[in-house]
Design a protein around this motif. Structure first.
Motif, PDB file in Angstrom:
ATOM      1  N   LEU A  51       0.825  -1.121  -0.152  1.00  0.00           N
ATOM      2  CA  LEU A  51      -0.135  -0.146  -0.035  1.00  0.00           C
ATOM      3  C   LEU A  51       0.757   1.133   0.210  1.00  0.00           C
ATOM      4  O   LEU A  51       0.500   2.325  -0.595  1.00  0.00           O
TER       5      LEU A  51
ATOM      6  N   ARG B 268      -6.815  11.484  -1.956  1.00  0.00           N
ATOM      7  CA  ARG B 268      -6.250  12.794  -1.647  1.00  0.00           C
ATOM      8  C   ARG B 268      -5.101  12.918  -2.230  1.00  0.00           C
ATOM      9  O   ARG B 268      -4.714  14.015  -2.727  1.00  0.00           O
ATOM     10  N   LEU B 269      -4.204  11.846  -2.243  1.00  0.00           N
ATOM     11  CA  LEU B 269      -2.797  11.847  -2.725  1.00  0.00           C
ATOM     12  C   LEU B 269      -2.799  11.526  -4.050  1.00  0.00           C
ATOM     13  O   LEU B 269      -1.896  11.424  -4.776  1.00  0.00           O
TER      14      LEU B 269
ATOM     15  N   VAL C 204       0.600   4.209  -2.694  1.00  0.00           N
ATOM     16  CA  VAL C 204       0.382   5.699  -2.223  1.00  0.00           C
ATOM     17  C   VAL C 204       1.448   6.262  -2.853  1.00  0.00           C
ATOM     18  O   VAL C 204       1.213   7.756  -3.328  1.00  0.00           O
TER      19      VAL C 204
ATOM     20  N   VAL D  15      -6.045   7.416  16.219  1.00  0.00           N
ATOM     21  CA  VAL D  15      -4.972   8.151  15.366  1.00  0.00           C
ATOM     22  C   VAL D  15      -5.129   8.207  13.881  1.00  0.00           C
ATOM     23  O   VAL D  15      -4.934   9.062  13.276  1.00  0.00           O
ATOM     24  N   LEU D  16      -5.410   6.771  13.498  1.00  0.00           N
ATOM     25  CA  LEU D  16      -5.616   6.725  11.951  1.00  0.00           C
ATOM     26  C   LEU D  16      -6.691   7.426  11.483  1.00  0.00           C
ATOM     27  O   LEU D  16      -6.634   8.214  10.369  1.00  0.00           O
TER      28      LEU D  16
ATOM     29  N   LEU E  50      -8.491   5.374   6.221  1.00  0.00           N
ATOM     30  CA  LEU E  50      -7.239   6.234   6.272  1.00  0.00           C
ATOM     31  C   LEU E  50      -6.713   5.584   4.592  1.00  0.00           C
ATOM     32  O   LEU E  50      -6.475   6.381   3.974  1.00  0.00           O
ATOM     33  N   VAL E  51      -6.948   4.326   4.125  1.00  0.00           N
ATOM     34  CA  VAL E  51      -6.324   4.031   2.942  1.00  0.00           C
ATOM     35  C   VAL E  51      -7.189   4.802   1.755  1.00  0.00           C
ATOM     36  O   VAL E  51      -6.573   5.222   0.800  1.00  0.00           O
TER      37      VAL E  51
ATOM     38  N   LEU F   9      -5.699  14.260   6.112  1.00  0.00           N
ATOM     39  CA  LEU F   9      -5.278  14.220   4.719  1.00  0.00           C
ATOM     40  C   LEU F   9      -6.565  14.897   4.120  1.00  0.00           C
ATOM     41  O   LEU F   9      -6.291  15.933   3.146  1.00  0.00           O
TER      42      LEU F   9
ATOM     43  N   LEU G 211      -6.463  -3.531   5.231  1.00  0.00           N
ATOM     44  CA  LEU G 211      -5.346  -3.062   4.410  1.00  0.00           C
ATOM     45  C   LEU G 211      -5.644  -3.785   3.037  1.00  0.00           C
ATOM     46  O   LEU G 211      -5.284  -3.316   1.838  1.00  0.00           O
TER      47      LEU G 211
ATOM     48  N   PHE H  59      -7.241  -5.356  10.975  1.00  0.00           N
ATOM     49  CA  PHE H  59      -6.283  -4.498  10.427  1.00  0.00           C
ATOM     50  C   PHE H  59      -5.821  -4.950   9.060  1.00  0.00           C
ATOM     51  O   PHE H  59      -5.531  -4.395   8.157  1.00  0.00           O
TER      52      PHE H  59
ATOM     53  N   ALA I 289      -5.881   8.396   1.739  1.00  0.00           N
ATOM     54  CA  ALA I 289      -4.741   8.375   1.172  1.00  0.00           C
ATOM     55  C   ALA I 289      -4.717   8.376  -0.324  1.00  0.00           C
ATOM     56  O   ALA I 289      -4.155   8.892  -1.147  1.00  0.00           O
TER      57      ALA I 289
ATOM     58  N   VAL J 178      -5.558  11.070  11.082  1.00  0.00           N
ATOM     59  CA  VAL J 178      -4.669  11.200   9.965  1.00  0.00           C
ATOM     60  C   VAL J 178      -5.496  11.476   8.840  1.00  0.00           C
ATOM     61  O   VAL J 178      -5.248  12.126   7.686  1.00  0.00           O
TER      62      VAL J 178
END
Lengths: 123, 934
Positions: free
Chosen positions: B655, B900-901, B659, B746-747, B893-894, B754, B811, B807, B897, B750
């Motif tokens: 990943l 947005r990225l 990313v 926390v994730l 989160l993924v 983002l 992923l 998790f 990412a 993040v």
């Protein structure tokens, strides 16, 4: 002893990358340092027992506690890597739009911090 | 219990505000006013108990180690202030709907903050523990800051910061006093401290007394801290009326009253309060006389009246306490009224300058006469409550120091302040009724706008003759403040007393001053300005900031390397020290890491990959080699018996590579040049030293002989306790679930970060066609995505038993999303519908529900709870639900990412250099993108 060597080379490579120009290198260096810490965590539990704690619990079963720590640590450092990449992309928005071009980004960041002190009231 | 319930009710009101605003718009103030009244009624149900000289208390253990209890206690004094906060609050809430005319978000902000403020004020006056009091004290300061700051309007920021700094400095003084009290008396219970004042003596008593005075003076705007209050008038009028006239500034008065039982006998305490209070009263009144802006006039008037209150508290007799309490009520009533009316005038006439408002009584008679009524109360004219209050104050001041010549001096100063008060009150009214009408087009406001002010004005008048109604409560409150002697029975008419004579004198002198106003004005202008405290304060603040940036300059460096080098050097130094001083290896560590042949093979490959990474010049190669390193490590994890870790790391590596590729797509493929030789050598040396230190530390300090105690416990009991065979997974979702929840949050942060970072960039490229699609990847996506999603579901579901879990499953699903984005930059079929913000919300909600369900069933938070399922289905427990929450947050989160990225930079973005010339310039730049929905 292998864990110590792994940690050593990972830390050395990570630090070297951190200290080089270019934000992408910093991100990659950070990834390596994250790996190193994970290895340390696992090594702390001892590496003599190497059977996964899945079915039968025997004398060779590995300590599951460090594994649980490492598992979340990996995901957290993934999150931080993503965040760094987001910052890197953000930094690319400046006039020097080359994210790997290094110092331009850091400069603007430093100025921002200093400006924050002076203009705090007006904002 | 009623106290906690009232406090909870008030906080609940604040929580409900968004719903109310959505339903009623700005009229949300009316239901809120009703809510305040309900809270007041709740407290009033205990009135008989209070009048019976008992108190209402409730307490929970809070910090048992410090003997601190979350204790609330209501006596008559607390009840008076609480009723003030809620009663005036209700009026202000009823006033807001016709006053507020900003956006809905703005109204929501004001209502929420004001309602929270009312709760904080309530907590402040009901707190029985000083630490609890302190918390609420600071909350009022912060909420006041938020309200003055008006959501960051530039003109309001300076005064808001000033008010915050002054009041928070006072808060620090209060905290210091509390700590000293706790150290010396071993308790922070207000009740205990006040009940045994003799326990505090000598130097600590002096220090604590001084600190309490500083705290109260900053909050109640006494000299020399008075300047923040006029500055705070940039806030909207309801805020000024509520916080900066009726309630928050009374917190200092409350504190002084509470502590007068402890320090009241001391001449220093009494003298300071009388001197500073009366000086502030006179100075504030003089400054008020100089104002043309009605709001500024009222602000300085507030400073002055607070000074009078402080002075009276300093007298320290039961009479004085009763007078202070009565006048606190009176002031809250008439000052809130005046502020509301000035707000109405400002709203209607567009000006608060008294020179612009001449002849206003012809077009807005009701408003002007209500103003006159409230001004009468302020001036102390009968039959208002202001008259009764001022009588009581004169009488109390005359009794200072046993009623000798010092007492007469104090009374004289009080009369002087009152004469000035009379003068500016007269001027306030006179300005509106004199001369020809300047603004003929003005109209009376709607009755709904006027009603709250009218209620308060009438109450301030009617309560004069009927002041006996208040008497029992005020008596009790005065007794609570200082249980010595009998407070007087309040009455409208006391007969021909010296105080009445002083009242008559005040009116006479005031009328004289009003008649000679031209001369008085000229004299006032000629008096030099009093030292500009505000300016001095501002200069000191700037100097401090300059000093700060001077000190910080050493920490500024032109690039990341110099910053990062410092902690690294420190690490090496630390390792060196350890190597020299550490002689014994901790027990239990042995050769816990016997190397096996496979390890060395992996190590060799690792070194090769790292060496390649260090010399790589192309970004692509560097990223690829980093991925290789990660994969080698996951292989290593597999060999040491950590399959879950290995699988997680492998997926994370894939990943990360995806990313990074997305983030850097069409960026220059070269890394920055390595640079000059000397820095390279330095970096290499530091890197080598750090590596050696880390390796040595690992070799010496890790490698247990035995499985750790907790690890052994988990191994032995996990399956029996949770029904899961995968011990690592049970640790994550059953035993240490709170940790995991924190990490997942926390994730989530993040992910949301983002979304914010990429604000202004379009979420989806403008082209919705298939122009950017990659045929090969597209085919791979079509074939692989369903398989990956299925595998993800399987991995997730079996996590409790075998390798897998939230998790890992998330992923894998995230990898499918990433593949989709790579294959179809314009939006992959199916998965492009996923949005990170809703996923975060869903995940957080699911995990929270899973955490709370066991609580409802009488178990502890997050305790796994088995659900009964029919036989063929696998056994389910709330830990699976919890794991689902984790799954959703990681996936969020993924998705964030990748989305947005992953927007190609050559698509329309906010990068000015990249903007094709033929595009319209109205790109959505700078628009905050709060959700993923577009």
């Amino acid at each position: 002893m292998s864990a110590a060597f792994v940690v050593g080379v990972l830390v050395a490579a990570g630090v070297f990358l951190l200290l080089r120009p270019g934000l992408l290198r910093v991100v990659l260096g950070f990834v390596l340092l994250g790996h190193a810490v994970n290895v340390v965590l696992l090594a702390a539990g001892g590496l003599a027992r190497r059977t996964a704690a899945l079915e039968e619990v025997g004398p060779d079963t590995a300590d599951p506690l460090p594994q649980a720590f490492v598992l979340t640590a990996i995901v957290i450092s993934f999150g931080i890597t993503i965040h760094l990449l987001g910052l890197l992309r953000r930094g690319a928005g400046g006039p020097a739009a080359d994210p790997t071009g290094g110092d331009a980004d850091a400069d603007s960041e430093g100025d921002g911090g200093e400006g924050g002190h002076g203009t705090g009231r007006r904002r | 219990m009623i106290l906690a319930a009232t406090l909870a009710w008030q906080v609940g009101l604040a929580v409900c505000v968004p719903l109310l605003v959505r339903r009623f718009g700005r009229d949300a103030g009316y239901p809120l006013a009703a809510g305040y009244l309900v809270a007041a009624a709740l407290l009033l149900t205990r009135l008989p108990v209070i009048l019976d000289d008992r108190e209402v208390t409730v307490a929970w253990r809070w910090l048992p180690g410090l003997a601190v209890h979350a204790a609330l206690r209501m006596d008559a004094l607390g009840l008076v202030f609480a009723l003030l906060a809620l009663g005036v609050g209700a009026l202000i809430m009823a006033y807001c709907p016709r006053y507020l005319d900003g956006s809905e978000a703005e109204q929501e902000r004001v209502y929420v903050t004001m309602t929270l403020f009312a709760a904080a004020m309530l907590g402040l006056v009901l707190a029985d523990d000083l630490l609890v009091l302190f918390v609420f004290w600071e909350l009022t300061s912060i909420l006041s800051f938020v309200l003055i700051g008006q959501g960051g309007r530039p003109a309001a920021t300076g005064p808001a910061v000033q008010a915050l700094l002054v009041t928070v400095a006072g808060g620090l003084a209060l905290l210091t006093a509390i700590v000293l009290l706790a150290v010396h008396l071993g308790t922070t219970s207000l009740d205990t401290i006040v009940a045994e004042p003799e326990r505090l003596s000598g130097v600590p008593a002096w220090v604590v007394g001084t600190l309490i005075i500083v705290a109260a003076f900053t909050k109640s705007a006494q000299l020399p801290f008075h300047f923040w209050l006029p500055g705070a008038m940039v806030a909207i009028t309801p805020v000024s009326a509520y916080l900066h006239a009726a309630t928050m500034v009374k917190a200092g008065i409350y504190l002084l009253m509470r502590f007068s039982a402890v320090f009241g006998g001391s001449w220093a305490w009494n003298g300071t309060l009388i001197a500073v209070g009366l000086l502030t009263a006179i100075l504030g009144a003089l400054l008020a006389l100089r104002q043309y802006d009605l709001k500024a006039l009222l602000a300085y008037s507030t400073v002055s009246q607070l000074g009078l209150l402080v002075g009276v508290i300093g007298v320290g007799t039961p009479d004085a306490d009763a007078a202070a309490i009565l006048y606190t009520v009176a002031h809250a009533l008439f000052k809130a009224t005046l502020f509301m009316l000035v707000g109405i005038i400002d709203h209607q006439a567009g000006s608060r300058d008294v020179r612009e408002l001449a002849g206003l009584h012809r077009v807005m008679p009701a408003t002007v006469w209500l103003t006159a009524l409230a001004a009468m109360s302020m001036a102390g004219l009968p039959p208002t409550i202001g008259f009764v209050g001022k009588e009581a104050i004169f009488e109390a001041l005359g009794g200072a120091y046993g009623g000798g010549w010092l007492g007469w001096c104090a009374a004289g100063l009080g009369v002087l302040a009152s004469v000035l008060t009379f003068a500016y009150a007269a001027r306030l009214v006179h300005g509106m009724v004199e001369g020809p009408t300047r603004q003929r087009q003005l109209r009376e406001p709607s009755w709904a706008f006027l009603a709250p002010a009218a209620v308060a004005a009438v109450a301030a008048t009617v309560l004069g003759p009927t002041v006996a109604v208040l008497s029992p409560l005020v008596e009790r409150a005065a007794d609570d403040a200082r249980p010595e002697g009998t407070p007087p029975y309040l009455a409208f008419w006391h007969g021909f007393t010296p105080a009445l004579g002083l009242s008559v004198l005040t009116v006479l002198l005031g009328v004289l001053m009003f008649l000679g106003r031209v001369r008085v004005d000229r004299w006032l202008r000629s008096v030099p300005t009093i030292p500009p405290f505000a300016e001095l304060f501002e200069r000191a603040r700037q100097a401090l900031l300059h000093a700060g940036s001077f000190v910080a300059r050493t920490a500024h460096a032109p690039g990341p390397a110099p910053y990062l080098a410092r902690p690294l050097l420190a690490t090496v130094a630390l390792a060196t020290v350890a190597a020299v001083t550490l002689t014994d290896v901790p027990a239990g560590l042995g050769d816990g890491d016997p190397a096996r042949p496979g390890d060395w093979l992996l190590l060799g490959m690792l070194v090769t990959a790292l060496a390649g990474l260090l010399v790589a010049r192309s970004a692509l190669a560097a990223i690829g080699l980093t991925g290789v390193v990660g994969l080698l490590l996951s292989a290593w994890f597999l060999t040491v018996g950590a399959p879950d870790v290995a699988l997680t790391l492998m997926l994370v590596e894939v990943l990360t590579a995806v990313v990074v590729m997305l983030a850097l797509r069409q960026q220059p493929p070269r890394l920055a040049p390595v640079g000059r030789r000397r820095p390279v050598v330095g970096a290499a040396l530091l890197a080598a030293a750090t590596g050696v230190a880390a390796a040595a530390g690992t070799a010496v300090l890790t490698g247990r002989d035995q499985v750790s105690g907790p690890g052994r416990w988990y191994l032995d009991r996990a399956e029996a306790l949770t029904g899961g065979a995968n011990v690592v997974n049970t640790i994550l979702v059953d035993f240490r679930a709170l940790d995991t929840l924190g990490e997942a949050v926390v994730l989530a942060v993040v992910a949301l970060g983002l979304v914010r970072l990429a604000a202004g960039r379009p979420v989806e490229p403008a082209s919705t066609g298939t122009a950017g699609d990659d045929l090969v990847l597209g085919l791979a996506y079509r074939v692989l995505a369903p398989v990956m999603l299925l595998a993800s579901a399987v991995l997730f579901l079996r996590g409790h038993e075998e390798t897998g879990g939230g998790f890992i499953g998330a992923l894998l699903a995230g990898t499918a999303v990433g593949l989709g984005q790579l294959a179809h930059p314009g939006g992959a079929p199916l998965l492009s519908r996923l949005r990170s913000a809703p996923l975060v919300a869903a995940g957080l909600l699911t995990a929270t529900v899973a955490a709370l369900v066991p609580l409802a069933a009488g178990r502890s938070l997050l305790a796994p709870l088995a659900l009964n399922t029919p036989d063929p289905l696998p056994s389910l427990s709330t830990s699976l639900l919890f794991d689902l929450g984790i799954y959703l947050m990681v996936l969020a989160l993924v998705v964030a990412a990748v989305r947005r990225l992953g927007v190609p930079p050559n698509q329309p973005t906010d990068l000015p250099t990249d903007l094709p010339t033929d595009l319209p310039t109205g790109q959505p730049t700078g628009q905050p993108e709060t959700g993923g929905a577009r």
